[in-house]
Design an enzyme around this catalytic site. Structure first.
Site, PDB file in Angstrom:
ATOM      1  N   ASP A  38       0.865  -1.175   0.000  1.00  0.00           N
ATOM      2  CA  ASP A  38       0.000   0.000   0.000  1.00  0.00           C
ATOM      3  C   ASP A  38       0.902   1.225   0.000  1.00  0.00           C
ATOM      4  OD1 ASP A  38      -3.198   0.458   0.788  1.00  0.00           O
ATOM      5  OD2 ASP A  38      -1.922   2.183   1.264  1.00  0.00           O
ATOM      6  N   ASN A  91      -5.096  -3.888  -7.309  1.00  0.00           N
ATOM      7  CA  ASN A  91      -6.259  -3.258  -6.690  1.00  0.00           C
ATOM      8  C   ASN A  91      -6.123  -1.755  -6.487  1.00  0.00           C
ATOM      9  OD1 ASN A  91      -8.717  -3.171  -4.766  1.00  0.00           O
ATOM     10  ND2 ASN A  91      -7.039  -2.457  -3.479  1.00  0.00           N
ATOM     11  N   TYR A 160     -11.537   9.327 -14.347  1.00  0.00           N
ATOM     12  CA  TYR A 160     -11.726   8.042 -13.681  1.00  0.00           C
ATOM     13  C   TYR A 160     -12.322   7.020 -14.655  1.00  0.00           C
ATOM     14  CZ  TYR A 160     -13.279   4.574 -10.268  1.00  0.00           C
ATOM     15  OH  TYR A 160     -13.484   3.402  -9.574  1.00  0.00           O
ATOM     16  N   LYS A 164     -10.364   3.572 -15.858  1.00  0.00           N
ATOM     17  CA  LYS A 164     -10.924   2.249 -15.630  1.00  0.00           C
ATOM     18  C   LYS A 164     -11.388   1.598 -16.929  1.00  0.00           C
ATOM     19  CE  LYS A 164     -10.420   1.717 -11.180  1.00  0.00           C
ATOM     20  NZ  LYS A 164      -9.564   0.631 -10.650  1.00  0.00           N
ATOM     21  N   ILE A 193     -19.986  -0.457  -3.869  1.00  0.00           N
ATOM     22  CA  ILE A 193     -19.459  -1.216  -2.736  1.00  0.00           C
ATOM     23  C   ILE A 193     -19.287  -0.273  -1.546  1.00  0.00           C
ATOM     24  CG2 ILE A 193     -17.593  -2.690  -1.898  1.00  0.00           C
ATOM     25  CD1 ILE A 193     -19.113  -3.906  -4.242  1.00  0.00           C
ATOM     26  N   THR A 195     -17.427   1.107   0.867  1.00  0.00           N
ATOM     27  CA  THR A 195     -16.076   1.363   1.368  1.00  0.00           C
ATOM     28  C   THR A 195     -15.878   2.864   1.477  1.00  0.00           C
ATOM     29  OG1 THR A 195     -14.928   1.591  -0.754  1.00  0.00           O
ATOM     30  CG2 THR A 195     -15.262  -0.660   0.068  1.00  0.00           C
TER      31      THR A 195
END
Length: 256
Positions: A38, A91, A160, A164, A193, A195
């Site tokens: 990370d 990820n 973005y 992607k 999702i 998060t």
């Protein structure tokens, strides 16, 4: 723990929080040893510690996916620790809140460099060790926004979407080239999702869910565990005849 990935070594980017952390925990429960990377070393170490405390094997490294030397150092550390590498989860990702009209060059470069170029850099650095270890599998993280524009208003984050949108094609190209090295490459496209990547309070609120139910067929917001399960499957031998595809994990969002 299960034995789905028993004896396998996994390298995961952006594994300090959210989907990345849950995926690291899932793969560890499924038997893999995890190189937790990370950009925030403290978060990476927290995930690695949680895996070890649960009886798994893990090591943490600070990796900015835009930094090839940092990636190389983490790959070297993986080889030093376990002697091999079999699985990669690309990820790491981010977004900045910019519409087309106010999007800056710096914001464009940042998001494209992390979300798309970062996956290329990590895969290019990691793949030789996977090949030398006898082969394995890669899963890249995309999003339903690689296919459709998701917005609640008149503006989007076009950088973005563009970043992607490139992931499925990168995935296909890598699948073709890496097949000769016995490496499968697929990607997962999460829907909404819960998060911190999104406004967590908004997407989990009754009002937020009411809006999303207009698209969702499964009447709930997704969880990081939903994505981790799909990633684990695509990395496993159960998916040995699946290569070069994008799997939506979106509660039916793309169906409507």
């Amino acid at each position: 723990m299960t034995t789905v990935h028993d004896g396998k070594i996994a390298f995961i980017t952006g594994a300090g929080s959210g989907i990345g952390r849950e995926t690291a925990m899932r793969l560890a429960r499924d038997g893999a040893a995890i190189m937790v990377t990370d950009v925030n070393l403290e978060l990476a170490e927290s995930t690695a510690s949680a895996i070890v405390e649960a009886g798994g094997s893990a090591r943490a490294a600070a990796v900015d996916v835009r930094d090839r030397p940092a990636i190389e150092a983490a790959v070297d550390a993986t080889k030093e620790e376990w002697g091999a590498l079999h699985l990669l989860v690309n990820n790491a990702g981010l977004v900045t809140q910019h519409s087309f009209r106010d999007l800056t060059d710096d914001a464009w470069d940042l998001v494209l460099d992390v979300n798309l170029k970062g996956q290329f850099l990590v895969a290019q650095t990691v793949a030789p060790l996977i090949a030398a270890s006898g082969g394995g599998a890669i899963v890249n993280l995309s999003t339903v926004e690689a296919i459709v524009v998701v917005t609640s208003g008149a503006t989007t984050q076009p950088h973005y979407n563009a970043s992607k949108g490139g992931v499925p094609m990168l995935t296909k190209a890598l699948a073709i080239e890496l097949a000769q090295d016995n490496i499968r490459v697929n990607c997962v496209a999460p829907g909404p999702i819960a998060t911190d990547f999104f406004d967590y309070d908004l997407v989990t609120s009754d009002a937020g869910l009411d809006v999303m139910k207009q698209r969702l067929l499964v009447p709930r917001v997704g969880l990081p565990a939903d994505i981790a399960a799909a990633v684990s499957f695509l990395l496993s031998d159960d998916a040995s005849f699946i290569d070069g595809v994008q799997l939506p994990v979106d509660g039916g969002w793309l169906t409507r």
